[in-house]
Design a protein around this motif. Structure first.
Motif, PDB file in Angstrom:
ATOM      1  N   THR A   1     -16.482   6.493  -1.725  1.00  0.00           N
ATOM      2  CA  THR A   1     -15.455   5.714  -0.663  1.00  0.00           C
ATOM      3  C   THR A   1     -16.744   5.471   0.796  1.00  0.00           C
ATOM      4  O   THR A   1     -17.606   5.437   0.778  1.00  0.00           O
ATOM      5  CB  THR A   1     -13.944   6.490  -0.107  1.00  0.00           C
ATOM      6  OG1 THR A   1     -15.109   8.226   0.560  1.00  0.00           O
ATOM      7  CG2 THR A   1     -14.030   7.394  -1.640  1.00  0.00           C
ATOM      8  N   GLU A   2     -15.541   4.305   1.312  1.00  0.00           N
ATOM      9  CA  GLU A   2     -16.644   3.476   2.319  1.00  0.00           C
ATOM     10  C   GLU A   2     -17.531   4.583   3.481  1.00  0.00           C
ATOM     11  O   GLU A   2     -16.517   5.756   3.362  1.00  0.00           O
ATOM     12  CB  GLU A   2     -15.118   2.437   3.305  1.00  0.00           C
ATOM     13  CG  GLU A   2     -16.194   1.272   3.514  1.00  0.00           C
ATOM     14  CD  GLU A   2     -15.192   0.822   3.985  1.00  0.00           C
ATOM     15  OE1 GLU A   2     -14.126   0.510   3.743  1.00  0.00           O
ATOM     16  OE2 GLU A   2     -15.882  -0.307   4.130  1.00  0.00           O
ATOM     17  N   GLY A   3     -18.567   3.890   3.514  1.00  0.00           N
ATOM     18  CA  GLY A   3     -19.319   5.135   4.389  1.00  0.00           C
ATOM     19  C   GLY A   3     -20.032   6.164   3.637  1.00  0.00           C
ATOM     20  O   GLY A   3     -21.103   6.350   4.412  1.00  0.00           O
TER      21      GLY A   3
ATOM     22  N   GLU B   1      -9.540   3.468  -1.255  1.00  0.00           N
ATOM     23  CA  GLU B   1      -8.397   3.636   0.078  1.00  0.00           C
ATOM     24  C   GLU B   1      -6.807   3.095   0.384  1.00  0.00           C
ATOM     25  O   GLU B   1      -6.667   2.287   0.767  1.00  0.00           O
ATOM     26  CB  GLU B   1      -9.437   3.454   1.680  1.00  0.00           C
ATOM     27  CG  GLU B   1     -10.054   4.325   1.591  1.00  0.00           C
ATOM     28  CD  GLU B   1     -10.842   4.610   3.384  1.00  0.00           C
ATOM     29  OE1 GLU B   1     -10.654   3.555   3.268  1.00  0.00           O
ATOM     30  OE2 GLU B   1     -12.245   4.738   2.926  1.00  0.00           O
ATOM     31  N   MET B   2      -6.294   3.105  -1.474  1.00  0.00           N
ATOM     32  CA  MET B   2      -5.463   2.025  -0.922  1.00  0.00           C
ATOM     33  C   MET B   2      -4.317   3.275  -2.053  1.00  0.00           C
ATOM     34  O   MET B   2      -3.458   2.387  -2.815  1.00  0.00           O
ATOM     35  CB  MET B   2      -5.842   0.983  -2.248  1.00  0.00           C
ATOM     36  CG  MET B   2      -6.656  -0.164  -1.415  1.00  0.00           C
ATOM     37  SD  MET B   2      -7.304  -1.461  -2.711  1.00  0.00           S
ATOM     38  CE  MET B   2      -5.788  -2.205  -3.143  1.00  0.00           C
TER      39      MET B   2
ATOM     40  N   LEU C   1      -5.766   6.045 -13.158  1.00  0.00           N
ATOM     41  CA  LEU C   1      -5.909   4.801 -11.786  1.00  0.00           C
ATOM     42  C   LEU C   1      -5.612   5.263 -10.323  1.00  0.00           C
ATOM     43  O   LEU C   1      -5.810   4.905  -9.138  1.00  0.00           O
ATOM     44  CB  LEU C   1      -4.368   4.226 -11.987  1.00  0.00           C
ATOM     45  CG  LEU C   1      -4.875   3.283 -13.226  1.00  0.00           C
ATOM     46  CD1 LEU C   1      -3.231   2.351 -13.601  1.00  0.00           C
ATOM     47  CD2 LEU C   1      -5.268   1.638 -13.437  1.00  0.00           C
ATOM     48  N   LYS C   2      -4.842   6.789 -10.303  1.00  0.00           N
ATOM     49  CA  LYS C   2      -5.360   7.383  -8.908  1.00  0.00           C
ATOM     50  C   LYS C   2      -6.341   7.590  -8.373  1.00  0.00           C
ATOM     51  O   LYS C   2      -6.299   7.084  -7.072  1.00  0.00           O
ATOM     52  CB  LYS C   2      -4.034   8.502  -9.238  1.00  0.00           C
ATOM     53  CG  LYS C   2      -3.403   9.064  -7.494  1.00  0.00           C
ATOM     54  CD  LYS C   2      -2.374  10.361  -7.437  1.00  0.00           C
ATOM     55  CE  LYS C   2      -2.007  10.646  -7.197  1.00  0.00           C
ATOM     56  NZ  LYS C   2      -1.150   9.490  -5.795  1.00  0.00           N
ATOM     57  N   GLN C   3      -6.959   8.395  -8.949  1.00  0.00           N
ATOM     58  CA  GLN C   3      -8.763   8.721  -8.635  1.00  0.00           C
ATOM     59  C   GLN C   3      -9.095   6.894  -8.091  1.00  0.00           C
ATOM     60  O   GLN C   3      -9.577   6.831  -6.395  1.00  0.00           O
ATOM     61  CB  GLN C   3      -9.081   8.615  -9.684  1.00  0.00           C
ATOM     62  CG  GLN C   3      -9.180  10.349  -9.638  1.00  0.00           C
ATOM     63  CD  GLN C   3      -9.741  11.139 -11.147  1.00  0.00           C
ATOM     64  OE1 GLN C   3     -11.034  10.469 -11.447  1.00  0.00           O
ATOM     65  NE2 GLN C   3      -9.238  12.083 -11.259  1.00  0.00           N
ATOM     66  N   TYR C   4      -9.181   6.437  -8.656  1.00  0.00           N
ATOM     67  CA  TYR C   4      -9.510   4.731  -8.871  1.00  0.00           C
ATOM     68  C   TYR C   4      -8.985   4.286  -7.326  1.00  0.00           C
ATOM     69  O   TYR C   4      -9.329   4.000  -6.089  1.00  0.00           O
ATOM     70  CB  TYR C   4      -9.534   3.927  -9.581  1.00  0.00           C
ATOM     71  CG  TYR C   4     -10.157   2.047  -9.496  1.00  0.00           C
ATOM     72  CD1 TYR C   4     -11.386   1.342 -10.054  1.00  0.00           C
ATOM     73  CD2 TYR C   4      -8.633   1.752  -8.851  1.00  0.00           C
ATOM     74  CE1 TYR C   4     -11.669   0.547  -9.535  1.00  0.00           C
ATOM     75  CE2 TYR C   4      -9.712   0.582  -8.739  1.00  0.00           C
ATOM     76  CZ  TYR C   4     -11.056  -0.404  -9.069  1.00  0.00           C
ATOM     77  OH  TYR C   4     -11.457  -1.584  -9.120  1.00  0.00           O
TER      78      TYR C   4
ATOM     79  N   PRO D   1       1.679  -0.468   0.188  1.00  0.00           N
ATOM     80  CA  PRO D   1       2.716  -1.323  -1.047  1.00  0.00           C
ATOM     81  C   PRO D   1       2.024  -1.099  -1.787  1.00  0.00           C
ATOM     82  O   PRO D   1       2.567  -2.378  -2.911  1.00  0.00           O
ATOM     83  CB  PRO D   1       2.817  -1.971   0.203  1.00  0.00           C
ATOM     84  CG  PRO D   1       2.406  -2.658   0.843  1.00  0.00           C
ATOM     85  CD  PRO D   1       1.178  -1.577   1.367  1.00  0.00           C
ATOM     86  N   PHE D   2       0.390  -0.642  -2.043  1.00  0.00           N
ATOM     87  CA  PHE D   2      -0.687  -0.669  -3.441  1.00  0.00           C
ATOM     88  C   PHE D   2       0.471  -0.237  -4.580  1.00  0.00           C
ATOM     89  O   PHE D   2       0.319   1.042  -4.517  1.00  0.00           O
ATOM     90  CB  PHE D   2      -1.491  -0.854  -3.018  1.00  0.00           C
ATOM     91  CG  PHE D   2      -2.179  -1.390  -2.199  1.00  0.00           C
ATOM     92  CD1 PHE D   2      -2.111  -2.954  -2.252  1.00  0.00           C
ATOM     93  CD2 PHE D   2      -2.220  -0.973  -0.699  1.00  0.00           C
ATOM     94  CE1 PHE D   2      -3.330  -3.129  -1.166  1.00  0.00           C
ATOM     95  CE2 PHE D   2      -2.610  -1.442   0.689  1.00  0.00           C
ATOM     96  CZ  PHE D   2      -2.697  -2.442   0.517  1.00  0.00           C
ATOM     97  N   GLN D   3       0.409  -0.824  -5.728  1.00  0.00           N
ATOM     98  CA  GLN D   3       0.751   0.272  -7.345  1.00  0.00           C
ATOM     99  C   GLN D   3      -0.438  -0.207  -7.814  1.00  0.00           C
ATOM    100  O   GLN D   3      -0.764  -1.324  -8.317  1.00  0.00           O
ATOM    101  CB  GLN D   3       2.098  -0.074  -7.512  1.00  0.00           C
ATOM    102  CG  GLN D   3       3.341   0.140  -6.366  1.00  0.00           C
ATOM    103  CD  GLN D   3       4.569   0.335  -7.195  1.00  0.00           C
ATOM    104  OE1 GLN D   3       4.621   1.513  -8.157  1.00  0.00           O
ATOM    105  NE2 GLN D   3       5.566  -0.423  -7.537  1.00  0.00           N
ATOM    106  N   PHE D   4      -0.957   0.764  -8.747  1.00  0.00           N
ATOM    107  CA  PHE D   4      -1.745   0.263  -9.809  1.00  0.00           C
ATOM    108  C   PHE D   4      -1.193   0.687 -10.963  1.00  0.00           C
ATOM    109  O   PHE D   4      -0.707   1.701 -11.068  1.00  0.00           O
ATOM    110  CB  PHE D   4      -3.102   1.724  -9.321  1.00  0.00           C
ATOM    111  CG  PHE D   4      -3.387   1.426  -8.083  1.00  0.00           C
ATOM    112  CD1 PHE D   4      -3.051   1.326  -7.531  1.00  0.00           C
ATOM    113  CD2 PHE D   4      -4.967   0.270  -8.651  1.00  0.00           C
ATOM    114  CE1 PHE D   4      -4.017   1.104  -6.633  1.00  0.00           C
ATOM    115  CE2 PHE D   4      -5.817  -0.232  -7.191  1.00  0.00           C
ATOM    116  CZ  PHE D   4      -5.510  -0.289  -6.026  1.00  0.00           C
TER     117      PHE D   4
END
Lengths: 152, 211
Positions: free
Chosen positions: A126-128, B116-117, B108-111, B121-124
């Motif tokens: 992850t970032e950082g 950090e999404m 997809l959840k791990q991705y 409002p993000f849906q994968f």
């Protein structure tokens, strides 16, 4: 010291505006000899997933050098890949066939092109986060660098 | 008989309404209002396209999580459109995989978390292979397996050649813009999206008139 200017073209395409690609120049100072790796950064990735590492390879020697091996403590498999435009509205990715670096030149690994592909990640990136990548060259030998994970 | 002045005023009013409606309405590149695809998001919830997105603009990208280069840029670009907009309003953001075999909701959840999404409002989104295949065909996203290899632990690894796309779909499920997903400057998508949000009143008005 040999200083060269390499135009780094940020490939920016626009389907709606038809604007000219933006260009920026990046100045590199080649090492007196051997290979130097600069500006390394990596993409986020999930555990068991993949990531990509980008950098500039500065070959200051008078000879062509070749990449012989790649490794990283965070990945089970590391290869040099390149993304390419297939020309049929599709983007493809393939293993880079001849990873050689011309004398006194800069080779840029950047998004949409050449990149170090990290596969089978043993942890999420992850970032950082900072990760290590080791590149083994035929002439310059083993060079380990640190790459910061970014989402620019 | 209407007095001439009243007739003239009425004529002018009708003319202005027509002109307003024409100037506001956007024909769109495609219309998805007649399709129905049942997808699953990273939380395992059912999401129906386009029904569940109707009423809000939608920014939609297409990815597979084993692609670290192009697809990560598509993912980040979709995220940046939201982050860099001054007022995203109720705009929805979705990334749909074209590799449902490997990209399960859990993957997809791990991705999403790595980028950090994994948050509104993000849906994968994913679905069964047949649904994803039909969906990609409908939204003109082309895919083709490129090369594969067997890893040391016996797993087959494969890569996919694919279209590089982000779509902007309006609140009436019409495709408004089709962008190069990884390399289009985010500000261009934001400008188009802001115009779409500003024109929402127009669209609502024209919809009422047409209905």
């Amino acid at each position: 010291m040999l200083t060269i200017l390499l135009p780094v073209i940020l490939l920016i395409s626009s389907c709606s505006g038809g604007e000219e690609p933006a260009q920026a120049e990046r100045e590199f100072t080649l090492p007196d000899d051997g290979i130097e790796l600069v500006d390394a950064w990596a993409r986020p990735g999930r555990e068991n997933g993949v990531s990509a590492v980008y950098m500039h390879v500065l070959n200051g020697s008078a000879d062509t050098d070749t990449l012989k091996a790649l490794s990283s403590s965070v990945a089970g498999l590391v290869e040099l890949h390149e993304t390419y435009d297939r020309g049929d509205d599709m983007m493809g990715m393939r293993e880079a066939e001849e990873p050689f670096f011309a004398p006194r030149s800069v080779t840029s690994m950047r998004p949409g092109g050449l990149h170090v592909m990290l596969m089978q990640l043993n942890r999420a990136l992850t970032e950082g986060d900072e990760i290590d990548v080791t590149l083994t060259f035929a002439r310059a030998g083993e060079i380990t660098i640190s790459a910061v994970v970014q989402s620019p | 008989m209407l007095p001439f002045q009243t007739f003239l005023k009425l004529f002018l009013l009708i003319f202005l309404v027509c002109a307003f409606t024409i100037s506001c309405s956007s024909p769109g590149l495609d219309d998805y209002s007649d399709v129905r695809f049942e997808l699953t998001n990273q939380n395992g919830e059912t999401v129906v396209f386009p029904d569940d997105f109707e009423g809000s603009p939608l920014v939609m990208g297409f990815i597979y999580t084993n692609c670290p280069d192009i697809c990560s840029f598509i993912t980040v670009n979709v995220g940046k459109v939201y982050e860099e907009m001054e007022n995203p309003g109720d705009t929805q953001f979705a990334l749909v995989t074209f590799d449902p075999e490997r990209d399960t909701p859990e993957v997809l959840k791990q991705y999403a978390a790595a980028f950090e999404m994994d948050k509104p409002p993000f849906q994968f989104l994913t679905a069964d292979t047949e649904t994803i295949s039909a969906f990609m065909e409908r939204v003109s996203v082309r895919t083709q397996e490129s090369y594969s290899r067997d890893s040391e632990d016996g797993d087959r690894m494969y890569f996919i050649n694919h279209s590089d796309k982000i779509l902007l779909i309006d609140q009436r499920s019409r495709l408004i813009f089709d962008y190069g997903g990884s390399m289009t400057p985010v500000n261009i998508i934001i400008e188009d999206l802001e115009k779409l949000l500003k024109n929402r009143f127009c669209s609502l008005f024209s919809c009422l008139l047409y209905c």
